[in-house]
Enzyme design. Structure first.
Site, PDB file in Angstrom:
ATOM      1  N   ASP A   1       0.888  -1.158   0.000  1.00 21.58           N
ATOM      2  CA  ASP A   1       0.000   0.000   0.000  1.00 21.58           C
ATOM      3  C   ASP A   1       0.929   1.211   0.000  1.00 21.58           C
ATOM      4  O   ASP A   1       1.523   1.551   1.023  1.00 21.58           O
ATOM      5  CB  ASP A   1      -0.880  -0.022   1.263  1.00 21.58           C
ATOM      6  CG  ASP A   1      -1.770   1.197   1.364  1.00 21.58           C
ATOM      7  OD1 ASP A   1      -1.489   2.205   0.668  1.00 21.58           O
ATOM      8  OD2 ASP A   1      -2.733   1.167   2.149  1.00 21.58           O
TER       9      ASP A   1
ATOM     10  N   TYR B   1     -10.007  14.839  -4.882  1.00 20.37           N
ATOM     11  CA  TYR B   1      -9.294  14.269  -6.036  1.00 20.37           C
ATOM     12  C   TYR B   1      -8.598  15.382  -6.837  1.00 20.37           C
ATOM     13  O   TYR B   1      -7.420  15.255  -7.204  1.00 20.37           O
ATOM     14  CB  TYR B   1     -10.309  13.518  -6.894  1.00 20.37           C
ATOM     15  CG  TYR B   1      -9.729  12.761  -8.064  1.00 20.37           C
ATOM     16  CD1 TYR B   1      -9.054  11.554  -7.876  1.00 20.37           C
ATOM     17  CD2 TYR B   1      -9.874  13.242  -9.364  1.00 20.37           C
ATOM     18  CE1 TYR B   1      -8.539  10.846  -8.963  1.00 20.37           C
ATOM     19  CE2 TYR B   1      -9.359  12.539 -10.450  1.00 20.37           C
ATOM     20  CZ  TYR B   1      -8.695  11.343 -10.241  1.00 20.37           C
ATOM     21  OH  TYR B   1      -8.186  10.647 -11.312  1.00 20.37           O
TER      22      TYR B   1
HETATM   23  P1  NAP Z   1      -8.326   1.776 -11.481  1.00 23.56           P
HETATM   24  O1  NAP Z   1      -8.622   0.865 -12.615  1.00 23.56           O
HETATM   25  O2  NAP Z   1      -9.296   1.952 -10.379  1.00 23.56           O
HETATM   26  O3  NAP Z   1      -6.893   1.376 -10.887  1.00 23.56           O
HETATM   27  C1  NAP Z   1      -6.367   2.012  -9.769  1.00 23.56           C
HETATM   28  C2  NAP Z   1      -5.042   1.387  -9.462  1.00 23.56           C
HETATM   29  O4  NAP Z   1      -4.473   2.049  -8.317  1.00 23.56           O
HETATM   30  C3  NAP Z   1      -5.172  -0.093  -9.104  1.00 23.56           C
HETATM   31  O5  NAP Z   1      -4.152  -0.804  -9.775  1.00 23.56           O
HETATM   32  C4  NAP Z   1      -4.944  -0.121  -7.589  1.00 23.56           C
HETATM   33  O6  NAP Z   1      -4.259  -1.278  -7.148  1.00 23.56           O
HETATM   34  C5  NAP Z   1      -4.022   1.075  -7.430  1.00 23.56           C
HETATM   35  N1  NAP Z   1      -4.023   1.547  -6.035  1.00 23.56           N
HETATM   36  C6  NAP Z   1      -5.010   2.218  -5.380  1.00 23.56           C
HETATM   37  N2  NAP Z   1      -4.643   2.464  -4.121  1.00 23.56           N
HETATM   38  C7  NAP Z   1      -3.407   1.934  -3.965  1.00 23.56           C
HETATM   39  C8  NAP Z   1      -2.496   1.871  -2.886  1.00 23.56           C
HETATM   40  N3  NAP Z   1      -2.781   2.418  -1.709  1.00 23.56           N
HETATM   41  N4  NAP Z   1      -1.301   1.244  -3.075  1.00 23.56           N
HETATM   42  C9  NAP Z   1      -0.992   0.685  -4.275  1.00 23.56           C
HETATM   43  N5  NAP Z   1      -1.824   0.727  -5.332  1.00 23.56           N
HETATM   44  C10 NAP Z   1      -3.015   1.339  -5.185  1.00 23.56           C
HETATM   45  O7  NAP Z   1      -8.095   3.277 -12.024  1.00 23.56           O
HETATM   46  P2  NAP Z   1      -7.349   3.850 -13.305  1.00 23.56           P
HETATM   47  O8  NAP Z   1      -8.366   4.582 -14.068  1.00 23.56           O
HETATM   48  O9  NAP Z   1      -6.520   2.833 -13.969  1.00 23.56           O
HETATM   49  O10 NAP Z   1      -6.421   4.952 -12.599  1.00 23.56           O
HETATM   50  C11 NAP Z   1      -5.008   4.948 -12.677  1.00 23.56           C
HETATM   51  C12 NAP Z   1      -4.514   6.378 -12.477  1.00 23.56           C
HETATM   52  O11 NAP Z   1      -5.003   7.213 -13.525  1.00 23.56           O
HETATM   53  C13 NAP Z   1      -5.012   7.003 -11.169  1.00 23.56           C
HETATM   54  O12 NAP Z   1      -3.982   7.818 -10.609  1.00 23.56           O
HETATM   55  C14 NAP Z   1      -6.159   7.870 -11.641  1.00 23.56           C
HETATM   56  O13 NAP Z   1      -6.408   8.924 -10.740  1.00 23.56           O
HETATM   57  C15 NAP Z   1      -5.643   8.348 -12.973  1.00 23.56           C
HETATM   58  N6  NAP Z   1      -6.658   8.850 -13.878  1.00 23.56           N
HETATM   59  C16 NAP Z   1      -7.660   8.047 -14.344  1.00 23.56           C
HETATM   60  C17 NAP Z   1      -8.601   8.587 -15.212  1.00 23.56           C
HETATM   61  C18 NAP Z   1      -9.721   7.772 -15.796  1.00 23.56           C
HETATM   62  O14 NAP Z   1     -10.590   8.355 -16.485  1.00 23.56           O
HETATM   63  N7  NAP Z   1      -9.780   6.467 -15.594  1.00 23.56           N
HETATM   64  C19 NAP Z   1      -8.519   9.930 -15.609  1.00 23.56           C
HETATM   65  C20 NAP Z   1      -7.491  10.705 -15.099  1.00 23.56           C
HETATM   66  C21 NAP Z   1      -6.557  10.162 -14.263  1.00 23.56           C
HETATM   67  P3  NAP Z   1      -5.007  -2.571  -6.488  1.00 23.56           P
HETATM   68  O15 NAP Z   1      -6.200  -2.865  -7.348  1.00 23.56           O
HETATM   69  O16 NAP Z   1      -3.942  -3.636  -6.535  1.00 23.56           O
HETATM   70  O17 NAP Z   1      -5.371  -2.206  -5.066  1.00 23.56           O
END
Ligand code: NAP
Length: 243
Positions: free
Chosen positions: A58, A150
Site C-alpha cells: 500500500d 481528487y
Molecule cells: P483503477 O482501474 O481503479 O486502478 C487504480 C489502481 O491504483 C489499481 O491498480 C490499484 O491497485 C491502485 N491503487 C489504489 N490504491 C493503492 C495503494 N494504496 N497502493 C498501491 N496501489 C493502489 O483506475 P485507473 O483509471 O486505472 O487509474 C489509474 C490512475 O489514472 C489514477 O492515478 C487515476 O487517478 C488516474 N486517472 C484516471 C482517469 C480515468 O478516467 N480512468 C482519468 C485521469 C486520471 P489494487 O487494485 O492492486 O489495489
C-alpha cells in the site's frame, strides 16, 4: 532498464506496464489488492521477453513503500523509471466530504508519489539518470464539482512534479506529468450513464479514451530520447482541456 509502476495491475497501470515491456523495459509491478491480476500481468510481461516481478505494497503508507523499494532493488536492481500511477476517488460534494474521504485520497494520490519518488531518486541521483512520470488528471487542471479531494491531489501532483524537475534537471533526471481525460477503466465504470453522457459532450474527440492511449504517452516520457523534456504536463484527453 527497470521501470516501477505503482498500481500497475489494473486499468491504466496495466496498460503502462505492457507498453513499457513492449519497449524493452523490465517491469516491477506494484499492486495492493489485485494479486490475481498482478500475477497474470507478470506472466504477460515475461512473455514479451523482459523481466517482470510483482510487489505488494500500500504505497500510501511510507513504511510499505520503503520496504517495497528495498525488495525491488535486491531482486531486480536499480530503478531507472518510476511511474506514479496508483490512485483512488472518494467523490462527494465538499459539504458532505468527511475528513477521511479527503485524507485517503490525498494520501494515495499525492503522498504516495512523494514517498516513491524520494525512494527512487536516491539511486537515480547516483546514476545521474532517471525518469519520473506522474499520472495527474484533467481535473487537476480544471477542478470538478464533487471531486475537491481528487482535484486537489491531482493539482498537487503537478506542483510536485515540477519541483522534482527543477531540483533534478541538472542530474539527468526528468519529471513529467500526464493528465488523462476520461479513460475507460474501473474508475470511470462506476459513473452514472447521465454523467458519462455529459462528459462525452465535453470531449472534442467525441469518445472516451482507452488506457493504451495514456500508456503510449508514458512510454514517450520513459525513453532516453525525451531527455530535454522536463516539468511538463501532457493532457491525453481528446481535446477536453484545450486553452
Ligand atoms: P483503477 O482501474 O481503479 O486502478 C487504480 C489502481 O491504483 C489499481 O491498480 C490499484 O491497485 C491502485 N491503487 C489504489 N490504491 C493503492 C495503494 N494504496 N497502493 C498501491 N496501489 C493502489 O483506475 P485507473 O483509471 O486505472 O487509474 C489509474 C490512475 O489514472 C489514477 O492515478 C487515476 O487517478 C488516474 N486517472 C484516471 C482517469 C480515468 O478516467 N480512468 C482519468 C485521469 C486520471 P489494487 O487494485 O492492486 O489495489
Amino acid at each position: 532498464m527497470l521501470a516501477v509502476i505503482t498500481g500497475g495491475a489494473k486499468g491504466i497501470g496495466r496498460a503502462i506496464t505492457l507498453e513499457l515491456a513492449r519497449n524493452g523495459f523490465d517491469v516491477a509491478i506494484n499492486y495492493n489488492r489485485s494479486e490475481d491480476s498482478a500475477k497474470a500481468l507478470r506472466d504477460e510481461a515475461v512473455a514479451l521477453g523482459v523481466k517482470a516481478e510483482i510487489f505488494r505494497a500500500d504505497v500510501s503508507i511510507q513504511d510499505e513503500a520503503t520496504k517495497m523499494f528495498a525488495e525491488i532493488k535486491s531482486s531486480m536492481g536499480v530503478v531507472s523509471v518510476l511511474v506514479n500511477n496508483a490512485g483512488i476517488t472518494r467523490d462527494t460534494l465538499i459539504m458532505r466530504m468527511k475528513a477521511e474521504d479527503w485524507q485517503s485520497v490525498i494520501n494515495t494520490n499525492l503522498s504516495a508519489a512523494f514517498y516513491c519518488t524520494q525512494l527512487a531518486l536516491k539511486d537515480m541521483a547516483k546514476a545521474r539518470y532517471g525518469r519520473i512520470i506522474c499520472i495527474s488528471s484533467v481535473v487537476g487542471l480544471t477542478g470538478n464539482a464533487g471531486q475537491a479531494n481528487y482535484a486537489a491531489s491531482k493539482a498537487g501532483i503537478i506542483g510536485f512534479t515540477k519541483s522534482v524537475a527543477r531540483e533534478y534537471a541538472s542530474r539527468g533526471i526528468t519529471a513529467n506529468a500526464i493528465a488523462p481525460g476520461f479513460i475507460d477503466t474501473s474508475m470511470t465504470d462506476v459513473l452514472k450513464p447521465e454523467m458519462k453522457d455529459a462528459i462525452l459532450k465535453s470531449i472534442p474527440a467525441g469518445r472516451i479514451g482507452n488506457p493504451e492511449e495514456v500508456a503510449k504517452a508514458v512510454a514517450f516520457f520513459a525513453k532516453e530520447d525525451s531527455a530535454y523534456i522536463t516539468g511538463q504536463v501532457l493532457a491525453v484527453d481528446g481535446g477536453m482541456t484545450m486553452v
